[in-house]
Motif scaffolding. Structure first.
Motif, short mmCIF file in Angstrom:
data_model
loop_
_atom_site.label_atom_id
_atom_site.label_comp_id
_atom_site.label_asym_id
_atom_site.label_seq_id
_atom_site.Cartn_x
_atom_site.Cartn_y
_atom_site.Cartn_z
N GLU A 230 -26.99 24.93 9.01
CA GLU A 230 -26.87 26.30 8.50
C GLU A 230 -25.40 26.64 8.30
OE1 GLU A 230 -29.45 28.34 7.60
OE2 GLU A 230 -30.57 26.49 7.93
N PHE A 231 -25.12 27.44 7.26
CA PHE A 231 -23.74 27.83 7.01
C PHE A 231 -23.25 28.64 8.21
CE2 PHE A 231 -20.12 29.95 5.14
CZ PHE A 231 -19.62 28.99 4.27
N PRO A 232 -22.12 28.24 8.82
CA PRO A 232 -21.71 28.82 10.10
C PRO A 232 -20.81 30.05 9.97
CG PRO A 232 -20.29 26.98 9.57
CD PRO A 232 -21.28 27.09 8.43
N ASP A 233 -20.70 30.76 11.08
CA ASP A 233 -19.74 31.87 11.17
C ASP A 233 -18.34 31.30 11.33
OD1 ASP A 233 -21.66 33.87 11.07
OD2 ASP A 233 -21.94 33.89 13.25
N MET A 234 -17.35 32.09 10.88
CA MET A 234 -15.95 31.72 11.07
C MET A 234 -15.37 32.61 12.17
SD MET A 234 -14.57 31.12 7.16
CE MET A 234 -14.92 32.82 6.67
N GLY A 235 -15.19 32.04 13.35
CA GLY A 235 -14.65 32.80 14.48
C GLY A 235 -13.14 32.82 14.45
N LEU A 236 -12.56 33.94 14.87
CA LEU A 236 -11.10 34.05 14.92
C LEU A 236 -10.53 33.05 15.93
CD1 LEU A 236 -10.81 37.93 14.83
CD2 LEU A 236 -9.78 36.37 13.16
N LEU A 237 -9.43 32.44 15.59
CA LEU A 237 -8.77 31.50 16.50
C LEU A 237 -7.99 32.27 17.56
CD1 LEU A 237 -7.52 28.70 14.06
CD2 LEU A 237 -9.75 29.03 15.11
N SER A 238 -7.53 31.53 18.57
CA SER A 238 -6.96 32.17 19.77
C SER A 238 -5.66 32.93 19.50
CB SER A 238 -6.70 31.10 20.84
OG SER A 238 -5.80 30.11 20.35
N HIS A 239 -4.96 32.61 18.42
CA HIS A 239 -3.65 33.22 18.18
C HIS A 239 -3.71 34.44 17.26
CE1 HIS A 239 -4.32 31.14 14.47
NE2 HIS A 239 -3.13 31.44 13.97
N ALA A 240 -4.92 34.81 16.82
CA ALA A 240 -5.03 35.86 15.79
C ALA A 240 -6.08 36.90 16.12
CB ALA A 240 -5.35 35.21 14.44
N THR A 241 -5.81 38.11 15.65
CA THR A 241 -6.81 39.17 15.68
C THR A 241 -6.90 39.78 14.27
OG1 THR A 241 -5.15 40.80 16.37
CG2 THR A 241 -6.45 39.75 18.11
N ALA A 242 -8.00 40.44 13.99
CA ALA A 242 -8.17 41.05 12.67
C ALA A 242 -9.02 42.30 12.80
CB ALA A 242 -8.82 40.06 11.71
N ARG A 243 -8.89 43.17 11.82
CA ARG A 243 -9.66 44.40 11.78
C ARG A 243 -9.79 44.84 10.33
NH1 ARG A 243 -4.81 48.30 14.23
NH2 ARG A 243 -3.60 48.49 12.27
N THR A 244 -10.64 45.81 10.10
CA THR A 244 -10.81 46.36 8.75
C THR A 244 -10.20 47.74 8.70
OG1 THR A 244 -12.92 45.17 8.58
CG2 THR A 244 -12.49 46.86 6.94
N ASN A 245 -9.40 48.02 7.69
CA ASN A 245 -8.80 49.35 7.59
C ASN A 245 -9.76 50.32 6.90
OD1 ASN A 245 -8.53 49.01 4.77
ND2 ASN A 245 -6.34 48.53 4.89
N GLU A 246 -9.32 51.57 6.76
CA GLU A 246 -10.21 52.61 6.23
C GLU A 246 -10.62 52.37 4.78
OE1 GLU A 246 -6.49 55.65 5.13
OE2 GLU A 246 -7.93 56.15 6.69
N ASN A 247 -9.89 51.50 4.08
CA ASN A 247 -10.23 51.19 2.70
C ASN A 247 -11.05 49.91 2.56
OD1 ASN A 247 -8.80 53.44 1.55
ND2 ASN A 247 -6.90 52.34 1.99
N GLY A 248 -11.39 49.31 3.70
CA GLY A 248 -12.23 48.13 3.67
C GLY A 248 -11.50 46.81 3.58
N TYR A 249 -10.15 46.85 3.69
CA TYR A 249 -9.38 45.62 3.61
C TYR A 249 -9.16 45.01 5.00
CZ TYR A 249 -8.29 46.96 -1.18
OH TYR A 249 -8.40 47.30 -2.51
N LEU A 250 -9.13 43.69 5.05
CA LEU A 250 -8.84 43.01 6.31
C LEU A 250 -7.37 43.13 6.64
CD1 LEU A 250 -10.95 39.76 5.81
CD2 LEU A 250 -11.39 41.56 7.50
N GLU A 251 -7.08 43.44 7.89
CA GLU A 251 -5.72 43.44 8.41
C GLU A 251 -5.63 42.39 9.51
OE1 GLU A 251 -4.45 48.10 7.69
OE2 GLU A 251 -5.05 47.46 9.70
N VAL A 252 -4.50 41.69 9.55
CA VAL A 252 -4.34 40.57 10.47
C VAL A 252 -3.10 40.76 11.33
CG1 VAL A 252 -3.95 38.08 10.65
CG2 VAL A 252 -5.45 38.98 8.85
#
Length: 386
Positions: A214-236
């Protein structure tokens, strides 16, 4: 200036400029001078300059350069090594360029882990048969590819060698159908998400995902965090984030750091749920056709899957793009290297899967679809051909 053969000294304060040696001399010199100018202006030490993919730049000389600290490169490499459980017993098959963050990243990972790197290029270029023979003869355990290269392996129906533990796939959208065909041939492919600005991947499928097709999820690696801003863009936010951009413009050289409080806003829309990254596409891919909104990247994915279903080699020979339209604002065009009959079959299959306004209004038959060294379509060049 570092050549393609020079090993990067990770612990010196020297700066390095890694550019594609195949660039026209004028463009090469313009980018090299840009990097020298900005690193002196900003008093940078221990940095590496790498060009972004340049798929939308109107000329090579105006490609954006990214300054990555050697600490950022090592942070990324350490996180990837941890994720892949890499040790000194590993052997990397290297087919990504030294002047690209994907290729350089492999070299840094190998150095930190004490692993071996084997060049699997033929005369400096990608060749699927040569790559496959190197994997087997050198008993390679790890590698990194772009989707275009996976297409080639699938098209040849190559079965993965038993020594291979994992292949990180990045540098472009990895379609589900291609993933499934690769897995059916035993290839241990791990979808990933990253960019030059983060010194390579920040999210990757885990090794346990190889137990399933099955096509897998992409988990964040240990050195990075991410979030979505109010406009729907990924921030890293990551230890591997770049220091600044540099670019030649009509007004002269320019450098800037777009990060805000340590966060970098990407051009991608997406979500982060329980440490898993869900990428929905780039902002520039969202267009309106006659007032109706659609995502060009999604339409391109539909087209590629239709082409793949007919012949594994077809997805590399046909694509689509949005073109300006006086009446509709934008419209969809197909670009093909195939025969009219082959193209018609793909277009029919595609048209059956999309909404009426998303159907192609014109087909262009060309002799070449311009691509970068990593197989990414150079959209500005393609548009100029049309």
């Amino acid at each position: 200036m570092a050549s393609a053969q020079k090993k990067l000294d990770l612990h010196s304060d020297n700066n390095e400029i890694l550019l594609n040696p195949r660039l026209p001399q004028e463009d090469f010199e313009a980018l090299h001078s840009l990097a020298l100018s900005i690193q002196n202006e900003r008093k940078l030490k221990g940095h590496v300059w790498i060009a972004t993919s340049g798929s939308t730049a109107d000329s090579a000389a105006r490609t954006k350069l990214v300054a990555l600290s050697k600490k950022a490169l090592m942070s990324s490499a350490s996180a990837v090594n941890l994720h892949l459980q890499s040790t000194s017993q590993d052997v990397w098959a290297q087919v990504l360029p030294h002047f690209h963050v994907g290729g350089l990243g492999i070299e840094v990972r190998a150095e930190l882990a004490g692993a071996k790197v084997i060049s699997a290029l033929k005369d400096g270029r990608w060749d699927a048969h040569h790559y496959y023979s190197i994997l087997k003869s050198e008993k390679c355990t790890l590698s990194a590819l772009v989707p275009t290269q996976v297409y080639d392996l699938v098209a040849h129906s190559y079965q993965a060698p038993s020594t291979l533990r994992a292949i990180v796939v990045g540098g472009g959208a990895f379609e589900v159908e291609l993933f499934k065909k690769a897995r059916s041939l035993g290839w241990p492919v791990l979808p990933s998400y990253g960019m030059t600005e983060t010194a390579s991947q920040i999210a990757t499928a885990n090794l346990d995902s190889l137990k399933s097709d099955e096509f897998p999820d992409m988990g964040l690696l240990s050195h990075a965090t991410a979030r979505t801003n109010e406009n729907g863009y990924l921030e890293v936010q990551a230890d591997s984030l770049f220091t600044c951009y540099a670019q030649n413009t009509q007004g002269g050289t320019r450098s800037w750091d777009p990060k805000v409080e340590g966060w970098f806003t990407t051009e991608d829309r997406g979500q982060v749920l329980d440490g898993v990254l869900h990428v929905q596409g780039r902002s520039k891919d969202y267009i309106k056709i006659g007032g109706e909104g659609t995502n060009v990247a999604h339409l391109r994915s539909v087209l590629e899957n239709c082409a793949l279903a007919l012949n594994p080699s077809f997805p590399l020979k046909v694509t689509l793009l949005d073109m300006p339209s006086e009446r509709l604002g934008s419209e969809i065009h197909i670009v093909s290297l195939l025969s009219e009959a082959e193209t018609d079959n793909i277009v029919k299959a595609y048209s059956d899967k999309v909404l009426p306004f998303e159907k192609p209004r014109r087909v262009h038959y060309v002799k070449n679809i311009p691509r970068s060294d990593l197989g990414k379509i150079l959209w500005a060049q393609l548009r100029s051909l049309l």
